[in-house]
Enzyme design. Structure first.
Site, PDB file in Angstrom:
ATOM      1  N   GLY A  15     -43.065  46.073  11.404  1.00 42.42           N
ATOM      2  CA  GLY A  15     -42.672  46.758  12.874  1.00 42.42           C
ATOM      3  C   GLY A  15     -40.943  47.522  12.973  1.00 42.42           C
ATOM      4  O   GLY A  15     -40.403  46.208  14.098  1.00 42.42           O
ATOM      5  N   SER A  17     -39.224  49.533  12.728  1.00 42.88           N
ATOM      6  CA  SER A  17     -38.488  51.107  12.668  1.00 42.88           C
ATOM      7  C   SER A  17     -37.621  51.601  13.819  1.00 42.88           C
ATOM      8  O   SER A  17     -36.779  52.272  13.943  1.00 42.88           O
ATOM      9  CB  SER A  17     -40.032  52.596  13.368  1.00 42.88           C
ATOM     10  OG  SER A  17     -40.502  51.468  14.210  1.00 42.88           O
ATOM     11  N   ARG A  18     -37.614  50.166  14.632  1.00 49.16           N
ATOM     12  CA  ARG A  18     -36.835  50.578  16.238  1.00 49.16           C
ATOM     13  C   ARG A  18     -36.842  48.756  16.453  1.00 49.16           C
ATOM     14  O   ARG A  18     -38.040  47.840  16.916  1.00 49.16           O
ATOM     15  CB  ARG A  18     -36.694  51.541  17.375  1.00 49.16           C
ATOM     16  CG  ARG A  18     -38.234  51.707  17.732  1.00 49.16           C
ATOM     17  CD  ARG A  18     -38.917  53.123  18.684  1.00 49.16           C
ATOM     18  NE  ARG A  18     -40.569  53.174  18.476  1.00 49.16           N
ATOM     19  CZ  ARG A  18     -40.969  52.847  19.272  1.00 49.16           C
ATOM     20  NH1 ARG A  18     -40.417  52.737  20.646  1.00 49.16           N
ATOM     21  NH2 ARG A  18     -42.360  53.319  19.565  1.00 49.16           N
ATOM     22  N   ASP A  66     -50.619  50.693  10.323  1.00 47.50           N
ATOM     23  CA  ASP A  66     -50.337  50.321  11.353  1.00 47.50           C
ATOM     24  C   ASP A  66     -50.889  48.892  10.831  1.00 47.50           C
ATOM     25  O   ASP A  66     -52.257  48.432  10.720  1.00 47.50           O
ATOM     26  CB  ASP A  66     -51.733  50.958  12.157  1.00 47.50           C
ATOM     27  CG  ASP A  66     -52.368  50.748  12.938  1.00 47.50           C
ATOM     28  OD1 ASP A  66     -51.939  49.873  14.578  1.00 47.50           O
ATOM     29  OD2 ASP A  66     -53.655  51.772  13.814  1.00 47.50           O
ATOM     30  N   ASN A  93     -43.329  41.844  13.225  1.00 45.87           N
ATOM     31  CA  ASN A  93     -42.460  42.104  15.013  1.00 45.87           C
ATOM     32  C   ASN A  93     -43.127  42.998  15.731  1.00 45.87           C
ATOM     33  O   ASN A  93     -42.826  43.103  16.856  1.00 45.87           O
ATOM     34  CB  ASN A  93     -41.203  42.439  14.379  1.00 45.87           C
ATOM     35  CG  ASN A  93     -40.531  43.397  15.643  1.00 45.87           C
ATOM     36  OD1 ASN A  93     -39.935  42.745  16.358  1.00 45.87           O
ATOM     37  ND2 ASN A  93     -40.105  44.618  15.910  1.00 45.87           N
ATOM     38  N   SER A 143     -42.473  36.243  22.619  1.00 48.03           N
ATOM     39  CA  SER A 143     -41.631  35.793  23.568  1.00 48.03           C
ATOM     40  C   SER A 143     -42.026  34.949  24.624  1.00 48.03           C
ATOM     41  O   SER A 143     -42.476  33.991  24.394  1.00 48.03           O
ATOM     42  CB  SER A 143     -42.888  37.078  23.959  1.00 48.03           C
ATOM     43  OG  SER A 143     -41.981  36.812  25.373  1.00 48.03           O
ATOM     44  N   TYR A 157     -50.575  40.555  27.780  1.00 48.51           N
ATOM     45  CA  TYR A 157     -49.026  39.982  26.801  1.00 48.51           C
ATOM     46  C   TYR A 157     -48.990  39.162  26.797  1.00 48.51           C
ATOM     47  O   TYR A 157     -48.469  37.980  25.771  1.00 48.51           O
ATOM     48  CB  TYR A 157     -48.158  40.905  27.516  1.00 48.51           C
ATOM     49  CG  TYR A 157     -47.051  40.398  26.623  1.00 48.51           C
ATOM     50  CD1 TYR A 157     -46.528  41.650  25.770  1.00 48.51           C
ATOM     51  CD2 TYR A 157     -45.572  39.714  26.863  1.00 48.51           C
ATOM     52  CE1 TYR A 157     -45.634  41.688  24.918  1.00 48.51           C
ATOM     53  CE2 TYR A 157     -44.466  40.191  26.349  1.00 48.51           C
ATOM     54  CZ  TYR A 157     -43.967  41.081  24.816  1.00 48.51           C
ATOM     55  OH  TYR A 157     -43.253  40.731  23.823  1.00 48.51           O
ATOM     56  N   LYS A 161     -48.807  36.176  23.635  1.00 46.39           N
ATOM     57  CA  LYS A 161     -47.719  35.598  22.938  1.00 46.39           C
ATOM     58  C   LYS A 161     -47.989  33.717  22.273  1.00 46.39           C
ATOM     59  O   LYS A 161     -47.189  33.447  21.417  1.00 46.39           O
ATOM     60  CB  LYS A 161     -46.592  36.196  23.255  1.00 46.39           C
ATOM     61  CG  LYS A 161     -46.072  37.815  23.303  1.00 46.39           C
ATOM     62  CD  LYS A 161     -45.787  38.121  21.998  1.00 46.39           C
ATOM     63  CE  LYS A 161     -45.821  39.466  21.749  1.00 46.39           C
ATOM     64  NZ  LYS A 161     -44.728  39.869  20.197  1.00 46.39           N
TER      65      LYS A 161
END
Ligand SMILES: NC(=O)c1ccc[n+]([C@@H]2O[C@H](COP(=O)([O-])OP(=O)(O)OC[C@H]3O[C@@H](n4cnc5c(N)ncnc54)[C@H](OP(=O)(O)O)[C@@H]3O)[C@@H](O)[C@H]2O)c1
Length: 245
Positions: A15, A17-18, A66, A93, A143, A157, A161
């Protein structure tokens, strides 16, 4: 750490890319690592990050993988090893944020969250550790919601985490004989695509009265990836402007 010290070292960012992952990929490249990064939906952003690293004189490749797919995860590790050699560092990430109160959460959102944020993290650590040099570094991005959910609709979520923080402790023990450290960064509100719709409201309730920048999270990842962090393992490090205090 100087680029010279890391000249032959290899990092894989799941992960990358951004957002936070792209900042980490760029920071590790600036630290001298050859960087492989994965993406799932945004080849344009992955290419941008790779191009930025190359423009700065670094080495990088992008791999579509993925994190919900175990075969993709293994393939990302294999491609990295083929291109650059055994891993020194793996950063996990990749993550998704699906908000919804308990009465409304769909089975699809629940499964995706568990598959990417929990199973995908575990499998990425497993696959990376098999192709990692002794005394390597594994870094997860959890997180601060593992500590305090903080908002209505955040149960899924924060649950995922909290699972990351727990798995990091157990896996740190498993990999300690090889000198591989396993640590978890727990960011608070950080300005990325994931938080675009809520970030300005969050800024007002962070004690430091601002949100985080992805480069600040990347600086902590850089430390954990470096030689001087070798005595830290199994830790979850919260970086959130005091949000959960
Ligand atoms: N932003 C925050 O405030 C914050 C706070 C605490 C923790 N975090 C955590 O930090 C991490 C990064 O978040 P972000 O804010 O930078 O999010 P983001 O801007 O939405 O970026 C998510 C990254 O993860 C990748 N990704 C998502 N699902 C994937 C999958 N199934 N397989 C492979 N890659 C996947 C995306 O790839 P594509 O570009 O290809 O879609 C992208 O590179 C996440 O784990 C998130 O939970 C973020």
């Amino acid at each position: 750490m100087s680029a010279m010290n890391n000249a032959a070292k290899v990092a894989l960012v799941f992960g990358g890319s951004r957002g936070i992952g792209a900042s980490i990929a760029r920071r590790l490249a600036a630290d001298g690592f050859q960087v492989a990064l994965t993406y799932v939906s945004r080849p344009d952003k992955a290419d941008e990050t790779v191009a930025a690293i190359k423009a700065d004189g670094g080495a990088a490749i992008a791999i579509q993988a993925d994190s919900a797919n175990p075969a993709d995860i293994r393939n990302a590790v294999d491609q990295t090893v083929t291109s650059f050699g055994l891993l020194d560092v793996a950063v996990i990430n990749a993550g998704v944020l699906k908000m919804g109160t308990v009465d409304a959460v769909s089975i699809e959102d629940l499964d995706l969250s568990l598959n990417v944020n929990v199973r995908g993290v575990y499998l990425a650590i497993q696959a990376a550790a098999r192709e990692m040099k002794d005394r390597g570094r594994i870094i997860t991005i959890g997180s601060n919601t593992a500590i305090r959910t903080g908002s209505v609709g955040g149960s899924v979520y924060s649950m995922t985490k909290a699972a990351v923080a727990a798995m990091v402790k157990g896996i740190a023990l498993d990999l300690a004989p090889r000198g591989i450290t396993v640590n978890n960064i727990q960011p608070g509100p950080t300005r990325t695509d994931m938080t675009a719709e809520m970030i300005d409201a969050l800024a007002t309730i962070v004690p430091l009265k601002r949100v985080g920048d992805p480069d600040e999270i990347a600086a902590l990842a850089s430390y954990l990836a470096g030689e001087t962090a070798g005595y830290m393992t199994g830790a979850s490090l919260t970086i959130d402007g005091g949000f959960v205090l």
